[in-house]
Structure formats: structure tokens, C-alpha cells
Design an enzyme around this catalytic site. Structure first.
Site, PDB file in Angstrom:
ATOM      1  N   SER A  60     -72.113  69.687  10.564  1.00  0.00           N
ATOM      2  CA  SER A  60     -71.626  68.447   9.927  1.00  0.00           C
ATOM      3  C   SER A  60     -71.170  68.654   8.491  1.00  0.00           C
ATOM      4  CB  SER A  60     -72.739  67.401   9.877  1.00  0.00           C
ATOM      5  OG  SER A  60     -72.898  66.807  11.116  1.00  0.00           O
ATOM      6  N   HIS A 113     -66.462  66.821  12.645  1.00  0.00           N
ATOM      7  CA  HIS A 113     -66.476  67.957  13.576  1.00  0.00           C
ATOM      8  C   HIS A 113     -65.071  68.164  14.131  1.00  0.00           C
ATOM      9  CE1 HIS A 113     -70.781  68.883  13.906  1.00  0.00           C
ATOM     10  NE2 HIS A 113     -70.940  67.624  13.560  1.00  0.00           N
ATOM     11  N   HIS A 139     -72.365  67.742  20.944  1.00  0.00           N
ATOM     12  CA  HIS A 139     -73.804  67.449  20.980  1.00  0.00           C
ATOM     13  C   HIS A 139     -74.199  66.912  22.349  1.00  0.00           C
ATOM     14  CE1 HIS A 139     -72.413  67.129  16.821  1.00  0.00           C
ATOM     15  NE2 HIS A 139     -73.612  67.529  16.459  1.00  0.00           N
ATOM     16  N   TYR A 174     -75.775  64.225  22.895  1.00  0.00           N
ATOM     17  CA  TYR A 174     -75.581  62.770  22.962  1.00  0.00           C
ATOM     18  C   TYR A 174     -74.128  62.380  23.234  1.00  0.00           C
ATOM     19  CZ  TYR A 174     -74.178  63.233  18.014  1.00  0.00           C
ATOM     20  OH  TYR A 174     -73.564  63.611  16.856  1.00  0.00           O
ATOM     21  N   GLU A 175     -73.215  63.361  23.231  1.00  0.00           N
ATOM     22  CA  GLU A 175     -71.833  63.047  23.595  1.00  0.00           C
ATOM     23  C   GLU A 175     -71.620  63.198  25.103  1.00  0.00           C
ATOM     24  OE1 GLU A 175     -68.917  64.397  20.296  1.00  0.00           O
ATOM     25  OE2 GLU A 175     -70.651  65.695  20.116  1.00  0.00           O
ATOM     26  N   ALA A 211     -76.741  70.153   9.718  1.00  0.00           N
ATOM     27  CA  ALA A 211     -77.314  69.177   8.790  1.00  0.00           C
ATOM     28  C   ALA A 211     -78.593  68.675   9.440  1.00  0.00           C
ATOM     29  CB  ALA A 211     -76.337  68.037   8.589  1.00  0.00           C
ATOM     30  N   MET A 228     -79.881  67.330  15.583  1.00  0.00           N
ATOM     31  CA  MET A 228     -79.436  67.083  16.957  1.00  0.00           C
ATOM     32  C   MET A 228     -78.604  68.234  17.522  1.00  0.00           C
ATOM     33  SD  MET A 228     -78.377  63.101  16.420  1.00  0.00           S
ATOM     34  CE  MET A 228     -79.383  62.030  15.361  1.00  0.00           C
ATOM     35  N   SER A 229     -78.808  69.438  17.019  1.00  0.00           N
ATOM     36  CA  SER A 229     -77.954  70.548  17.485  1.00  0.00           C
ATOM     37  C   SER A 229     -78.725  71.864  17.438  1.00  0.00           C
ATOM     38  CB  SER A 229     -76.711  70.637  16.595  1.00  0.00           C
ATOM     39  OG  SER A 229     -77.070  71.021  15.283  1.00  0.00           O
ATOM     40  N   ASN A 250     -80.963  64.399   4.084  1.00  0.00           N
ATOM     41  CA  ASN A 250     -81.706  63.137   3.886  1.00  0.00           C
ATOM     42  C   ASN A 250     -83.176  63.395   4.172  1.00  0.00           C
ATOM     43  OD1 ASN A 250     -80.357  63.264   6.768  1.00  0.00           O
ATOM     44  ND2 ASN A 250     -82.274  62.133   7.002  1.00  0.00           N
ATOM     45  N   HIS A 309     -74.686  58.294   8.845  1.00  0.00           N
ATOM     46  CA  HIS A 309     -73.927  59.539   8.967  1.00  0.00           C
ATOM     47  C   HIS A 309     -73.103  59.808   7.699  1.00  0.00           C
ATOM     48  CE1 HIS A 309     -72.231  62.916  11.047  1.00  0.00           C
ATOM     49  NE2 HIS A 309     -71.006  62.417  11.063  1.00  0.00           N
TER      50      HIS A 309
HETATM   51  N1  HPA Z   1     -82.298  63.177  12.052  1.00  0.00           N
HETATM   52  C1  HPA Z   1     -81.577  63.797  13.015  1.00  0.00           C
HETATM   53  N2  HPA Z   1     -80.461  64.469  12.758  1.00  0.00           N
HETATM   54  C2  HPA Z   1     -80.056  64.546  11.477  1.00  0.00           C
HETATM   55  C3  HPA Z   1     -80.752  63.933  10.436  1.00  0.00           C
HETATM   56  C4  HPA Z   1     -81.944  63.209  10.735  1.00  0.00           C
HETATM   57  O1  HPA Z   1     -82.609  62.644   9.864  1.00  0.00           O
HETATM   58  N3  HPA Z   1     -80.045  64.197   9.290  1.00  0.00           N
HETATM   59  C5  HPA Z   1     -78.985  64.951   9.652  1.00  0.00           C
HETATM   60  N4  HPA Z   1     -78.973  65.163  10.969  1.00  0.00           N
END
Ligand code: HPA
Length: 281
Positions: free
Chosen positions: A37, A68, A90, A92-93, A120, A218-219, A242, A254
């Protein structure tokens, strides 16, 4: 899941097209570098770069997420041939776990010897705040599916991983030493893979924390497992964008992930360049 023979045929065809379009010829990539990301711009620093849209490749999973790109770039970074994988798909896609491993299997088919994964992630451990960089030492698979499951036509399911972390400890040590030399703070940690697309709940993050996770995303896990299965050493670097859910005031989004990741890009780029320059030793 497509039958294994169709999957293998798509991989062969995609490899042939990529070899030709990217003019890979006699100089296979030393390293494949997956840009997560907001990190895609690193590929624009490649010298002598050739680019291929991954929509041109049969079997290649498409990403619909902002940030992406869906491109392969082949060029030189620090004088070394690198295959940049710009953008990733991902779970989730709607892809299967095995489909998510396609870019890694393609990189391997193109001759890439090692895999550097970036992503990320949300920081769970207190030391991981927005802008931190984390070296992935191991993972927890909380998306649950096994990306190495396959139908049996081309390869048996018997030679699975031996139960060790797919992340190469020696490469991690070398990356850490390089970060130290550059004065870049790099924390070690365990990455937990969630299915998404929603961010976690505060209760889930408390659970992950108790289970030993330091960062969440998520990856990365399917790619790391696939590469380890193919005998490729793996290095994983997370940009903490974050604090994970419930650990700071305010909602997660995001945009914030992309903003923070853009701010840390310069540092990450310096580190990645140094890791590439150092090569395999
Ligand atoms: N959770 C899941 N995926 C992420 C996060 C998160 O806090 N930050 C960046 N990708």
C-alpha cells in the site's frame, strides 16, 4: 479453484509473456520486490525499466484497491536486476489463497532467487507507532486458509513446509545490521494476517496482542509461504501506518494508511536500496 493443470498452463503462459515483454533474457531478477500500500513509487526509481500491466497476464490476480497499481516493472536498482511487483491482490477481493500466490510463483518462474515483501500494517505492540518500520520475524495466519493447498495433478501436497518460520533469519539479521548502519530504527515483530476488508475490532486486537502479534495486516502471508515452499529466502518489512483498532482515538481509514505510508517512503526506500545493494551475502 481451477484444476492444477490449468493453473500451471496459465503460469507457463504468463511467464513466457512476461519474459518477452520485460526483455528478461539472460539476466534473471536477483530479487522480486513486492510493493505494498502506497509504496509502489519505488519501482519508478528503477533504471532501464520495462513495464507490463498484469491484466495482460493469464492467471494474474487483479487488485481493485486504491494505491495498488497492478504492474510488473523490471529494471536495475543499485545496479542489480529487480522484478518489482507493483500492487497486490488480497483475499478480501475474492481471490483464493492460491491465486494470491501467483505473482510469487511467476517471479520464481522468471528466475527470481529471493523475495522481499513490503506491506502496510497496524501497530499492536506499544513500540510500533505510525511511521515505525518492522522486520517480520514470523506470522500468525488468522485469515485461516492455507495458500499452499492445491489440486494434485501437477505436484503432490506432501512436501509442505517443515513448521519453521518462512522468513529467512540470516537475511533478517543482515537487514537489521544495514538499518543500524543507516541510523534507521527497525523493530522486529510478528505479523498477523487477517482476511479483511474491515479493520479489526478492538476486542480482536486485544486477542491478537495476547497471542503474541505485534502488527496486523491483510497480506504478505500467502506470498511468504509460497516463496518458502519454492525455496526462496523471504524478507518482510512492514510500515506501521496506524495504531491498530482501539489503541488510539478515532476511526481507522485507508486514506490514513496511504498518507503515513507516503511519509515513511523515503526512509523505507533508503533501506530497501541498501538491502538490494548488499545482495545475497
Ligand atoms: N489492520 C489491518 N490492516 C492494516 C492496518 C490495520 O490496522 N493498517 C494497515 N493495514
Amino acid at each position: 479453484m481451477p484444476p492444477a493443470s490449468a493453473d500451471a498452463a496459465a503460469l507457463r503462459e504468463a511467464a513466457a509473456r512476461a519474459r518477452e515483454h520485460l526483455a528478461i533474457g539472460d539476466a534473471p531478477p536477483e530479487l522480486a520486490l513486492v510493493l505494498g500500500s502506497g509504496l509502489g513509487a519505488l519501482a519508478e526509481e528503477a533504471d532501464d525499466a520495462r513495464t507490463l500491466e498484469t491484466t495482460e497476464l493469464p492467471g494474474y490476480p487483479r487488485s481493485t484497491v486504491e494505491g495498488h497499481a497492478g504492474r510488473l516493472v523490471y529494471g536495475l536498482l543499485e545496479g542489480r536486476p529487480v522484478l518489482f511487483v507493483q500492487g497486490r491482490a488480497h483475499l478480501y477481493e475474492g481471490h483464493t489463497p492460491r491465486e494470491l500466490t501467483f505473482p510469487v510463483r511467476l517471479a520464481h518462474a522468471l528466475g527470481a532467487l529471493r523475495l522481499l515483501l513490503t506491506n502496510a500494517a497496524g501497530g499492536i505492540a506499544e513500540r510500533l507507532t505510525p511511521g515505525s518500520l518492522m522486520l517480520i520475524t514470523d506470522h500468525l495466519n488468522f485469515a485461516f486458509p492455507g495458500p499452499l493447498v492445491q489440486t494434485n495433478a501437477d505436484a503432490p501436497n506432501d512436501a509442505l513446509l517443515t513448521g519453521s518460520s518462512p522468513y529467512d533469519p540470516d537475511w533478517a539479521d543482515r537487514a537489521e545490521a544495514l538499518a543500524n548502519e543507516l541510523g534507521i530504527a527497525l523493530e522486529r515483530g510478528v505479523y498477523v494476517w487477517t482476511r479483511g476488508p474491515s479493520y479489526e475490532t478492538p476486542a480482536e486486537i486485544r486477542m491478537f496482542s495476547q497471542l503474541g502479534a505485534d502488527a496486523v495486516g491483510m497480506s504478505t502471508v500467502p506470498e511468504a509461504l509460497a516463496a518458502a515452499r519454492l525455496g526462496m529466502p523471504v524478507l518482510g518489512l512492514s510500515t506501521i501506518t496506524n495504531r491498530a483498532a482501539g489503541l488510539s482515538a478515532g476511526a481507522l481509514d485507508h486514506e490514513e494508511v496511504l498518507d503515513v505510508s507516503a511519509q515513511v517512503q523515503g526512509t523505507l526506500r533508503r533501506l530497501v536500496r541498501e538491502i538490494v545493494r548488499a545482495g545475497a551475502s
